[in-house]
Write an enzyme that holds these catalytic residues in place. Structure first.
Site, PDB file in Angstrom:
ATOM      1  N   GLY A 190      44.107  20.771   8.872  1.00 40.00           N
ATOM      2  CA  GLY A 190      44.164  22.190   8.577  1.00 40.00           C
ATOM      3  C   GLY A 190      43.922  23.056   9.796  1.00 40.00           C
ATOM      4  CD  GLN A 207      37.440  23.854   0.707  1.00 43.82           C
ATOM      5  OE1 GLN A 207      37.372  23.375  -0.417  1.00 43.82           O
ATOM      6  NE2 GLN A 207      36.799  23.343   1.728  1.00 43.82           N
ATOM      7  CB  SER A 218      43.505  19.969   5.115  1.00 42.50           C
ATOM      8  OG  SER A 218      42.698  18.901   5.479  1.00 42.50           O
ATOM      9  CB  ALA A 219      45.347  14.807   3.679  1.00 42.80           C
ATOM     10  CG  HIS A 220      39.739  15.931   5.250  1.00 35.57           C
ATOM     11  ND1 HIS A 220      38.421  16.308   5.233  1.00 35.57           N
ATOM     12  CD2 HIS A 220      40.376  16.818   6.038  1.00 35.57           C
ATOM     13  CE1 HIS A 220      38.272  17.373   5.973  1.00 35.57           C
ATOM     14  NE2 HIS A 220      39.431  17.711   6.477  1.00 35.57           N
ATOM     15  CB  CYS A 231      18.671  27.572  13.634  1.00 30.79           C
ATOM     16  SG  CYS A 231      17.737  28.789  14.551  1.00 30.79           S
TER      17      CYS A 231
END
Lengths: 390, 353
Positions: free
Chosen positions: A71, A179, A199-201, A325
């Protein structure tokens, strides 16, 4: 110790269907899909079949889909390619403050090259306002990039309306749907989208495969120069096994949208009910109903997100937080900050994301541990609810 | 990222919790990260630290560092504790990742602030202590009663001038029944907030604080007393963010106040400045009398748009300019008659409840 994975928005396991689809491409049909001989032609057939599946899933033509490494590469290609190809028409780009880092950093890189970028504000639930967008459209705007579903809070944007607004002014519209696939039904003709990143994963496919959809007729420069793979638009040997897995995963995901979302919804509602009953002083960040079922972002007051995450990890539960952080520089989650989440919840926000293999026992275990750990951390926290130090 | 040893300490940090009867309390909040470290020390007469505890809201590194600082500092003298460095902590906890070394500083600063607090308290101890009979009164833990000072005529007129100015800004809009009760409720609510404050943690602190203030209360006027009360609540041991501002309580107080305010009144006070209302319901009645139709349309449509839930019932009435002058003159007459009685009623209400 039970291991529970509640971070499916970061990545998912490969389902068995996908693995079965990928296996032949490793040692049986192992040619380079660009070669002219039969080994190569067989591999090329696998890639074409995957391409057909991806195109069918989003309602596009096969010659409009280009495979990438994921992606992030698709986002980079879309934004930089469109900007540089259309820079004679103008140099203004509009995007939002809650985009993925790959989009935001590409825009910043373009700013250094002379482009002008507007980052739109969002409201408290994470939605981009149409009025705001229309206000910022100028004569020299060439690209609008708004993600379909946000990865931290799960809000679904009003993509149809935004795309229509863009096309009324003749502006190219790109959306990051990484997403959104498997959660929302996507049809590029119905929604009038020009470019789409996938995106595939995130849909039970392998890591290392993604795709960019570019509508025929849209001008977009290439990102990777070299050989003539992917119709001379994206150089580099195609990752045949991963792409095969991607094709199967997206076919399964779009076939099972309703079933999966229903199952995840029941589990998620159960989780929400339990956690609101058992833990006090929490806030659910994001939209109430216009969001995907699998992602919940909860802010815990009087608790630090990193210590909560690590404590849960020591008990076997995997979650994620948006802020980091390091080296004294606090990078609070830019999405939650743009949504004006109150400060006491910014520091203690965690993202729980469910997958289709989640069970009720897992949720019960997770809830019991969350309750225990939050109570323990709050007992050693110097802040009380009344705002006075103990 | 973190080593195994750090996680072991993190699972069960030693010296966590508060400490009754502590002499030195140090609070440190980091501006960038937001980590909050509070260290309690019990120091005896020979300037050795007998007990040390911590309370921290922060990352793994900060909690582990606070725990290590407490365990290092126990049974050592103040002079040794003041020379504590990050390397001493690292010997207890093991290596820290380079990115997270800053959290060691937080714990050390908390410790130094606790020691400084102890020295400050020693200076206060030189003052003469209170009698025991007066201590018994304080054990009831009620807020002390203020001397009731009646306002002078000038002060009453000043207050009424403010009311007049506000009413002029409202111009020709009336609200049915809402503003009459609003003033009373606001004043009552403010007093209730003050009464529910419990700002004594230990008996020793109790004595000391009242010590300081009682000597000065006799010579102050009402306004100065009120200022001083609000300052008492800003004492170091009570608020969290004494050095860096107070985001939590301020924001909460502001939010509570906004919720308590009548939404219609919010709109009226804002006049044409465009404040938003969210809670108008169909049971709210608003009547608008103006001299032109345009203002009705503007105000009515804006109120309907901004109500966001239900449209309130709006009664509109257009009158001529002369009638408007009569109306406003009539109101002023009413005001002048009941001026003093209104003010008296307000002040009485404040001190009754």
């Amino acid at each position: 110790m039970k291991r529970v994975y509640l971070d499916n928005a970061a990545t998912t396991y490969c389902s068995s269907e996908v693995i079965n689809e990928m296996m032949p491409a490793f040692s049986t049909i192992y040619g380079n899909s660009n070669s002219m001989h039969s080994f190569g032609r067989d591999a090329s057939a696998i890639v074409d079949r995957a391409r057909d599946r991806v195109a069918k899933a989003i309602g596009a033509k096969s010659n409009e889909v280009y495979f990438t490494s994921g992606g992030s590469e698709a986002n980079n290609w879309a934004i930089k390619g469109v900007a540089k190809a259309n820079c004679n028409k103008g140099k203004h780009i509009i995007t939002s403050k809650i985009e993925h880092d790959s989009v935001l950093e590409s825009c910043r890189a373009l700013e250094a090259e002379g482009f002008e970028v507007t980052y739109l504000d969002v409201d408290e639930s994470g939605l981009v306002s149409l009025a705001d967008l229309m206000h910022h459209i100028r004569k020299d705007t060439i690209l609008i990039s708004i993600m379909t579903v946000n990865n931290e809070v799960g809000t679904i944007q009003n993509i149809k309306a935004i795309a229509k607004t863009a096309h009324e002014s003749g502006i190219i519209f790109h959306t990051d749907a990484v997403q959104a696939i498997g959660a929302v039904k996507i049809d590029v003709d119905d929604m009038d989208i020009d470019l789409l990143s996938m995106s595939a994963h995130k849909i039970y496919g392998p890591k290392g495969a993604g795709a960019l959809y570019i509508r025929n007729g849209i001008k977009c420069l290439d990102l990777l120069d070299g050989g003539n793979q992917e119709r001379k638009r994206r150089a580099g040997t195609v990752n045949v096994p991963a792409v095969a897995g991607f094709g199967r995963a997206i076919e399964t995901a779009c076939r099972d949208i309703i079933v999966n979302q229903q199952k995840i919804k029941t589990i998620r509602d159960y989780f929400l009910k339990q956690i609101t009953e058992k833990v006090q002083y929490i806030r659910i960040n994001g939209h109430q109903y216009q969001k995907v079922q699998g992602i919940i972002n909860i802010g815990f007051e009087m608790v630090d997100a990193e210590s909560l995450l690590m404590m849960l990890d020591l008990e076997g539960i995997a979650v994620s937080m948006g802020s980091a952080c390091t080296a004294g520089v606090a990078e609070k989650s830019h999405v939650l900050k743009a949504m004006n989440v109150p400060e006491e919840f910014l520091k203690g926000s965690l993202r729980f994301s469910f997958g289709k293999n989640i069970s009720k026992d897992d949720v019960d275990y997770a809830i019991s541990k969350i309750v225990e750990i939050v109570a323990r951390l709050r007992s050693i926290s110097p802040i009380t609810k009344t705002g006075r130090a103990k | 990222m973190y080593s195994h040893k750090i996680f072991e300490i993190f699972k069960n940090p030693s010296n966590a919790g508060g400490l009754q009867g502590s002499n030195g309390i140090g609070k440190y909040v980091d501006e960038i990260c937001g980590d909050f470290v509070k260290i309690y020390l019990k120091i005896d007469d020979e300037q050795t630290i007998t007990e040390a505890r911590f309370k921290t809201m922060g990352s793994v590194g900060t909690i582990v560092a606070s725990s290590a600082v407490c365990s290092l500092v126990v049974d050592s003298s103040l002079a040794e504790a003041q020379e504590l460095t990050a390397e001493d902590i690292l010997q207890v906890t093991g290596e820290y990742p380079v990115d997270k070394m800053y959290s060691l500083d937080f714990a050390i600063r908390g410790l130094n602030l606790a020691i400084a607090d102890y020295y400050q308290r020693i200076e206060k101890d030189d003052k003469p202590k209170r009698k025991k009979s007066e201590d018994k009164k304080l054990k009831d833990k009620k807020v002390k009663q203020e001397p009731i000072i009646q306002p002078t005529q000038d002060e009453i007129e000043d207050e009424l001038n403010v009311i007049e100015r506000e009413e002029e800004a409202i111009e020709s809009v009336e609200v049915v029944e809402a503003t009459k009760e609003y003033i009373k409720e606001e004043v009552i609510a403010e007093n209730k907030e003050q009464e529910s404050f419990d700002f004594f943690e230990d008996e020793e602190e109790q004595n000391e604080q009242v010590d300081e203030n009682e000597d000065r209360t006799q010579d102050l006027s009402l306004d100065e007393l009120q200022e001083e009360e609000s300052q008492e609540y800003l004492d170091e041991d009570d608020l969290e963010y004494d050095e860096f501002g107070d985001p939590y309580t301020e924001r909460r107080e502001v939010a509570e106040k906004e919720q308590a305010l009548d939404p219609v009144d919010l709109f009226l006070r804002g006049g044409d400045s465009g404040l938003e209302i969210h809670n108008l319901s169909s049971s709210d009645r608003i009547s608008i009398t103006t001299t032109t139709e345009e203002t009705i349309n503007i105000k009515a449509t804006r109120m309907v748009e901004e109500s966001k839930t239900f449209s309130p019932v709006i009664e509109t009435k257009i009158i001529s300019d002369e009638e408007m002058k009569k109306l406003s003159a009539g109101k002023k007459e009413e005001k002048s008659e009941s001026k003093v009685s209104k003010a008296k009623a307000m002040f009485d209400a404040m001190f009754e409840e």
